[in-house]
Design a protein around this motif. Structure first.
Motif, mmCIF file in Angstrom:
data_model
loop_
_atom_site.group_PDB
_atom_site.id
_atom_site.type_symbol
_atom_site.label_atom_id
_atom_site.label_comp_id
_atom_site.label_asym_id
_atom_site.label_seq_id
_atom_site.Cartn_x
_atom_site.Cartn_y
_atom_site.Cartn_z
ATOM 1 N N LEU A 41 -6.874 3.509 -5.748
ATOM 2 C CA LEU A 41 -8.015 2.838 -5.127
ATOM 3 C C LEU A 41 -8.170 1.412 -5.644
ATOM 4 O O LEU A 41 -8.478 0.492 -4.882
ATOM 5 C CB LEU A 41 -9.286 3.643 -5.379
ATOM 6 N N TYR B 183 -6.010 -4.784 -0.516
ATOM 7 C CA TYR B 183 -5.494 -4.792 0.848
ATOM 8 C C TYR B 183 -6.494 -4.190 1.831
ATOM 9 O O TYR B 183 -6.152 -3.826 2.944
ATOM 10 C CB TYR B 183 -4.184 -4.002 0.903
ATOM 11 N N SER B 184 -7.738 -4.069 1.387
ATOM 12 C CA SER B 184 -8.779 -3.486 2.226
ATOM 13 C C SER B 184 -10.091 -4.173 1.902
ATOM 14 O O SER B 184 -10.142 -5.098 1.089
ATOM 15 C CB SER B 184 -8.880 -1.980 1.985
ATOM 16 N N ALA C 120 -10.616 1.028 0.509
ATOM 17 C CA ALA C 120 -9.483 1.632 -0.186
ATOM 18 C C ALA C 120 -9.505 3.146 -0.027
ATOM 19 O O ALA C 120 -8.467 3.781 0.174
ATOM 20 C CB ALA C 120 -9.510 1.244 -1.660
ATOM 21 N N ALA D 226 -5.269 -0.589 -4.082
ATOM 22 C CA ALA D 226 -5.389 -0.717 -2.633
ATOM 23 C C ALA D 226 -6.578 -1.570 -2.225
ATOM 24 O O ALA D 226 -6.616 -2.063 -1.082
ATOM 25 C CB ALA D 226 -5.505 0.664 -1.993
ATOM 26 N N ALA D 227 -7.536 -1.759 -3.107
ATOM 27 C CA ALA D 227 -8.719 -2.567 -2.779
ATOM 28 C C ALA D 227 -8.327 -3.996 -2.409
ATOM 29 O O ALA D 227 -9.025 -4.664 -1.637
ATOM 30 C CB ALA D 227 -9.689 -2.573 -3.955
ATOM 31 N N VAL E 272 0.840 -1.200 0.000
ATOM 32 C CA VAL E 272 0.000 0.000 0.000
ATOM 33 C C VAL E 272 0.871 1.244 0.000
ATOM 34 O O VAL E 272 0.585 2.230 -0.697
ATOM 35 C CB VAL E 272 -0.950 -0.006 1.213
#
Length: 299
Positions: free
Chosen positions: A34, A40-41, A47, A37-38, A16
């Motif tokens: 976004l 990792y979220s 994100a 990062a999605a 990230v």
């Protein structure tokens, strides 16, 4: 009611942080961050929450208030005939200093003259310097008040003209009455690269402190007369990839330089407005930078 502690770099997956570095430096856009990062979220909202958590908090990190009575701070304009024509910056000096002051140009990151860099200028002034922080975005209206807009605006600059504005800002500062005849520059990220660049353009520059910034063009390194304190992060693949060649050029040209590279640090570790901040490493690097500027800029 207790305040929620601000997250630190250890709270984020390294992947990230790499995505965020790419986003901050324009290699990917907001949508790209976004999307990446999605993974990792929890979904798009997660994100977006990651991005919000990584955003700077200027108020919480402010060290010296703008109206600190020990300082005289104001915005001033300067001529830049080879650049955009006219520049503007934030000039800060100790109030009633009573003696000639060493002068330091402060160069911001790729978002213009934001509140953090203004605070950095005030911190330097309290250390006994006259500090001047030019705003590269002034020709386009100045820092717009938020980082995303500033980053987008920054991409519209003609960097050849902007570099000339920075040269003009340094020369304007150097020519002001009340200086002790010594001039330094300190810059962060984009400003670190500009610090290296200015060292090749200003034969009278005495000191440069580039924080995690790209090196100057290698062919121009023999022009450097200033002493350098180079500050790099340990984990900064994008910037550090160019360091071996830059270091070799500095060595070959006989430039006086020293490297500080605190272990475990990420790009931007000195910026105390974001989770990339590393308190111990920043304290070390900032202390070394101030001591270096004081020693090299002494009358």
């Amino acid at each position: 009611m207790s305040q929620t502690p601000r997250k630190t770099v250890q709270d984020f997956d390294p992947a990230v942080m790499r995505l965020f570095d790419q986003y901050v430096h324009g290699l990917i856009d907001r949508r790209g961050f976004l999307k990446g990062a999605a993974a990792y979220s929890v979904g798009a909202s997660g994100a977006a929450g990651l991005l919000a958590a990584l955003a700077p908090d200027f108020a919480a990190a402010q060290v010296v208030k703008p109206d600190d009575g020990r300082l005289h701070a104001r915005f001033v304009q300067f001529p830049s005939p080879q650049g955009y024509g006219t520049g503007r910056g934030y000039l800060v000096e100790p109030r009633d200093a009573g003696e000639a002051l060493p002068q330091v140009l402060v160069v911001h990151e790729n978002r213009g003259l934001n509140p953090h860099i203004e605070d950095i200028a005030r911190r330097l002034a309290l250390e006994g310097f006259r500090a001047f922080a030019p705003d590269a975005l002034f020709p386009l209206g100045g820092y717009p008040g938020d980082e995303d807009s500033a980053r987008a605006l920054f991409g519209k600059l003609d960097q050849a003209l902007t570099r000339e504005d920075m040269v003009a800002a340094a020369n304007w500062l150097d020519a002001r009455e009340g200086g002790n005849g010594k001039l330094g520059v300190i810059g962060f990220c984009y400003g670190g690269a500009i610090s290296n660049f200015l060292a090749t353009r200003l034969p009278d520059l005495d000191a440069a402190v580039p924080f995690y910034g790209s090196g100057a063009p290698l062919d121009d390194v023999p022009r450097i007369k200033a002493s350098l304190l180079v500050v790099l992060a340990a984990d900064d693949e994008r910037v550090n990839a160019g360091w071996p060649a830059y270091q070799a050029a500095l060595d070959q040209a006989g430039v006086d330089y020293r490297l500080i590279q605190p272990p475990g640090t990420q790009h931007g570790f000195n910026n105390d407005t974001t989770p990339r901040y590393d308190e111990a490493a920043a304290k070390l690097a900032w202390g070394e930078a101030v001591a270096f500027l004081k020693s090299t800029l002494a009358a």
